[in-house]
Design a protein around this motif. Sequence first.
Motif, PDB file in Angstrom:
ATOM      1  N   ALA A  59      25.293   2.539  -7.495  1.00 34.61           N
ATOM      2  CA  ALA A  59      24.266   0.917  -8.137  1.00 34.61           C
ATOM      3  C   ALA A  59      22.466   0.728  -8.373  1.00 34.61           C
ATOM      4  CB  ALA A  59      24.722  -0.196  -6.839  1.00 34.61           C
ATOM      5  N   GLU A  60      21.673   0.213  -8.482  1.00 32.17           N
ATOM      6  CA  GLU A  60      20.547   0.004  -8.225  1.00 32.17           C
ATOM      7  C   GLU A  60      20.134  -0.546  -7.126  1.00 32.17           C
ATOM      8  OE1 GLU A  60      17.868  -0.345 -11.722  1.00 32.17           O
ATOM      9  OE2 GLU A  60      19.713  -1.017 -12.698  1.00 32.17           O
ATOM     10  N   VAL A  61      18.952  -0.115  -6.310  1.00 36.11           N
ATOM     11  CA  VAL A  61      18.878  -0.947  -5.297  1.00 36.11           C
ATOM     12  C   VAL A  61      17.108  -1.261  -5.174  1.00 36.11           C
ATOM     13  CG1 VAL A  61      18.270   1.009  -4.016  1.00 36.11           C
ATOM     14  CG2 VAL A  61      17.971  -1.078  -2.821  1.00 36.11           C
ATOM     15  N   VAL A  62      16.686  -2.855  -4.829  1.00 34.22           N
ATOM     16  CA  VAL A  62      15.835  -3.351  -4.843  1.00 34.22           C
ATOM     17  C   VAL A  62      14.799  -3.367  -3.272  1.00 34.22           C
ATOM     18  CG1 VAL A  62      13.089  -4.989  -5.674  1.00 34.22           C
ATOM     19  CG2 VAL A  62      15.113  -4.756  -6.889  1.00 34.22           C
ATOM     20  N   VAL A  63      14.133  -2.793  -3.373  1.00 33.62           N
ATOM     21  CA  VAL A  63      13.691  -2.161  -1.820  1.00 33.62           C
ATOM     22  C   VAL A  63      11.842  -2.846  -2.217  1.00 33.62           C
ATOM     23  CG1 VAL A  63      14.333   0.090  -1.342  1.00 33.62           C
ATOM     24  CG2 VAL A  63      12.172  -0.219  -2.349  1.00 33.62           C
ATOM     25  N   PRO A  64      11.226  -3.612  -0.760  1.00 32.79           N
ATOM     26  CA  PRO A  64      10.179  -4.026  -0.294  1.00 32.79           C
ATOM     27  C   PRO A  64       8.989  -3.104  -0.955  1.00 32.79           C
ATOM     28  CG  PRO A  64      11.731  -4.054   1.645  1.00 32.79           C
ATOM     29  CD  PRO A  64      12.463  -3.040   1.027  1.00 32.79           C
ATOM     30  N   LYS A  65       7.808  -3.432  -1.368  1.00 29.93           N
ATOM     31  CA  LYS A  65       7.001  -3.018  -2.304  1.00 29.93           C
ATOM     32  C   LYS A  65       6.037  -2.693  -1.122  1.00 29.93           C
ATOM     33  CE  LYS A  65       6.261  -5.820  -5.827  1.00 29.93           C
ATOM     34  NZ  LYS A  65       5.834  -7.183  -5.865  1.00 29.93           N
ATOM     35  N   THR A  66       5.368  -1.327  -0.836  1.00 31.15           N
ATOM     36  CA  THR A  66       4.697  -0.967   0.329  1.00 31.15           C
ATOM     37  C   THR A  66       3.641  -2.296   1.271  1.00 31.15           C
ATOM     38  OG1 THR A  66       3.681   0.785  -1.426  1.00 31.15           O
ATOM     39  CG2 THR A  66       2.674   0.322   0.757  1.00 31.15           C
ATOM     40  N   GLY A  67       4.191  -2.385   2.259  1.00 22.30           N
ATOM     41  CA  GLY A  67       3.179  -3.435   3.099  1.00 22.30           C
ATOM     42  C   GLY A  67       4.056  -5.282   3.115  1.00 22.30           C
ATOM     43  N   GLN A  68       5.230  -4.687   1.782  1.00 23.11           N
ATOM     44  CA  GLN A  68       5.716  -6.053   1.837  1.00 23.11           C
ATOM     45  C   GLN A  68       7.284  -6.359   2.890  1.00 23.11           C
ATOM     46  OE1 GLN A  68       8.440  -6.220  -1.662  1.00 23.11           O
ATOM     47  NE2 GLN A  68       8.490  -8.524  -1.908  1.00 23.11           N
ATOM     48  N   LYS A  69       6.959  -7.718   3.575  1.00 22.41           N
ATOM     49  CA  LYS A  69       7.053  -7.755   4.621  1.00 22.41           C
ATOM     50  C   LYS A  69       8.485  -9.332   4.217  1.00 22.41           C
ATOM     51  CE  LYS A  69       5.812  -4.984   7.864  1.00 22.41           C
ATOM     52  NZ  LYS A  69       6.688  -3.988   8.102  1.00 22.41           N
ATOM     53  N   SER A  70       7.729  -9.746   3.614  1.00 26.82           N
ATOM     54  CA  SER A  70       9.052 -10.845   3.101  1.00 26.82           C
ATOM     55  C   SER A  70       9.928 -11.005   2.289  1.00 26.82           C
ATOM     56  CB  SER A  70       7.862 -12.355   2.353  1.00 26.82           C
ATOM     57  OG  SER A  70       8.718 -13.314   1.336  1.00 26.82           O
ATOM     58  N   ALA A  71      11.350 -11.020   3.459  1.00 29.59           N
ATOM     59  CA  ALA A  71      12.452 -10.928   2.571  1.00 29.59           C
ATOM     60  C   ALA A  71      12.833 -11.634   1.393  1.00 29.59           C
ATOM     61  CB  ALA A  71      13.686 -11.301   4.033  1.00 29.59           C
ATOM     62  N   ALA A  72      12.506 -13.084   1.293  1.00 36.86           N
ATOM     63  CA  ALA A  72      12.679 -13.999   0.386  1.00 36.86           C
ATOM     64  C   ALA A  72      11.796 -13.505  -1.101  1.00 36.86           C
ATOM     65  CB  ALA A  72      12.334 -15.146   0.535  1.00 36.86           C
ATOM     66  N   GLY A  73      10.651 -12.937  -0.691  1.00 34.59           N
ATOM     67  CA  GLY A  73       9.896 -11.700  -1.545  1.00 34.59           C
ATOM     68  C   GLY A  73      10.696 -11.250  -2.068  1.00 34.59           C
ATOM     69  N   VAL A  74      11.273 -10.244  -2.035  1.00 34.44           N
ATOM     70  CA  VAL A  74      11.941  -8.638  -2.265  1.00 34.44           C
ATOM     71  C   VAL A  74      13.319  -9.475  -2.981  1.00 34.44           C
ATOM     72  CG1 VAL A  74      13.337  -6.916  -1.416  1.00 34.44           C
ATOM     73  CG2 VAL A  74      11.889  -7.377  -0.051  1.00 34.44           C
ATOM     74  N   CYS A  75      13.890 -10.616  -2.322  1.00 37.49           N
ATOM     75  CA  CYS A  75      14.978 -11.276  -3.289  1.00 37.49           C
ATOM     76  C   CYS A  75      14.337 -11.687  -4.065  1.00 37.49           C
ATOM     77  CB  CYS A  75      15.056 -12.501  -2.050  1.00 37.49           C
ATOM     78  SG  CYS A  75      17.139 -13.084  -2.865  1.00 37.49           S
ATOM     79  N   TYR A  76      13.862 -12.047  -4.007  1.00 41.28           N
ATOM     80  CA  TYR A  76      12.869 -12.894  -5.583  1.00 41.28           C
ATOM     81  C   TYR A  76      12.319 -11.501  -6.627  1.00 41.28           C
ATOM     82  CZ  TYR A  76      10.013 -15.398  -9.153  1.00 41.28           C
ATOM     83  OH  TYR A  76       9.603 -16.004 -10.357  1.00 41.28           O
ATOM     84  N   ASP A  77      12.247 -10.743  -6.684  1.00 39.45           N
ATOM     85  CA  ASP A  77      11.781  -9.169  -6.522  1.00 39.45           C
ATOM     86  C   ASP A  77      13.284  -8.663  -7.601  1.00 39.45           C
ATOM     87  OD1 ASP A  77       8.973  -9.703  -6.881  1.00 39.45           O
ATOM     88  OD2 ASP A  77       9.268  -8.004  -5.233  1.00 39.45           O
ATOM     89  N   ALA A  78      14.508  -8.588  -6.594  1.00 42.07           N
ATOM     90  CA  ALA A  78      15.702  -8.268  -6.823  1.00 42.07           C
ATOM     91  C   ALA A  78      16.719  -8.815  -8.029  1.00 42.07           C
ATOM     92  CB  ALA A  78      16.738  -8.576  -5.535  1.00 42.07           C
ATOM     93  N   MET A  79      16.387 -10.786  -7.889  1.00 45.94           N
ATOM     94  CA  MET A  79      17.006 -11.752  -8.145  1.00 45.94           C
ATOM     95  C   MET A  79      16.621 -11.459 -10.582  1.00 45.94           C
ATOM     96  SD  MET A  79      19.183 -13.226  -7.225  1.00 45.94           S
ATOM     97  CE  MET A  79      20.008 -14.953  -8.739  1.00 45.94           C
ATOM     98  N   ALA A  80      14.670 -11.456 -10.067  1.00 46.14           N
ATOM     99  CA  ALA A  80      13.962 -11.426 -11.595  1.00 46.14           C
ATOM    100  C   ALA A  80      14.615  -9.966 -12.214  1.00 46.14           C
ATOM    101  CB  ALA A  80      12.633 -11.364 -10.874  1.00 46.14           C
ATOM    102  N   LYS A  81      14.765  -9.110 -11.393  1.00 41.42           N
ATOM    103  CA  LYS A  81      15.046  -7.378 -12.238  1.00 41.42           C
ATOM    104  C   LYS A  81      16.723  -8.025 -12.715  1.00 41.42           C
ATOM    105  CE  LYS A  81      15.351  -2.590 -11.934  1.00 41.42           C
ATOM    106  NZ  LYS A  81      15.625  -1.970 -13.123  1.00 41.42           N
ATOM    107  N   GLY A  82      17.289  -8.595 -11.310  1.00 39.95           N
ATOM    108  CA  GLY A  82      18.850  -8.350 -11.826  1.00 39.95           C
ATOM    109  C   GLY A  82      19.110  -9.412 -13.448  1.00 39.95           C
TER     110      GLY A  82
END
Length: 194
Positions: free
Chosen positions: A46-69
Amino acid sequence: MGKTTTIGKLATRYRREGKTVLLAACDTFRAAAVAQLETWAERADAEVVVPKTGQKSAAGVCYDAMAKGVKDGVDVIIVDTSGRLHTNINLMGELKKIVGVVGKFRDGAPPDEVLLVVDASIGRNAVAQARTWSDEVGVSGLVVTKLDGTARAGFVVSVVDELGLPVKLIGVGESVDDLRDFDPVLFVEGLVGS
């Protein structure tokens, strides 16, 4: 509690069904969580979206993953969040934000599933956790892990009875095939020692 391991097993199950799977590494608090999810993603293909360097916002990571998905037309997106006590107001607020982010990509609809993963040995505290989680983010079911040990998870009866939440899956070991659909008859037989 076995949350990230459960996600890896679930991702494997979906991949075996021929679905494309994207994992979102939204546990930005536990140091090894991202690496653990990456390992499971590799095992599950499976693919995985991880936090960008220094990214602490879980909602931000979720946004990136949803956009990619959404962009890639992925069949299943599974969000791994930080483990949290139901009494931790800040972390529960973070969870609400994650559910809100998912809704932005689904015309306001909630996630298809919000699963609360609980350890079989947790006891009566599981009822309080399930109640709070249901009130805050709309839990759709439970996953009970570590049922391969001595714990019998008698709290399941109370959660189902008091809250009407179904148990959907059980974890019975560490291997990729140790995630099973919940069978209430087998569970009750195990509980009463039949």
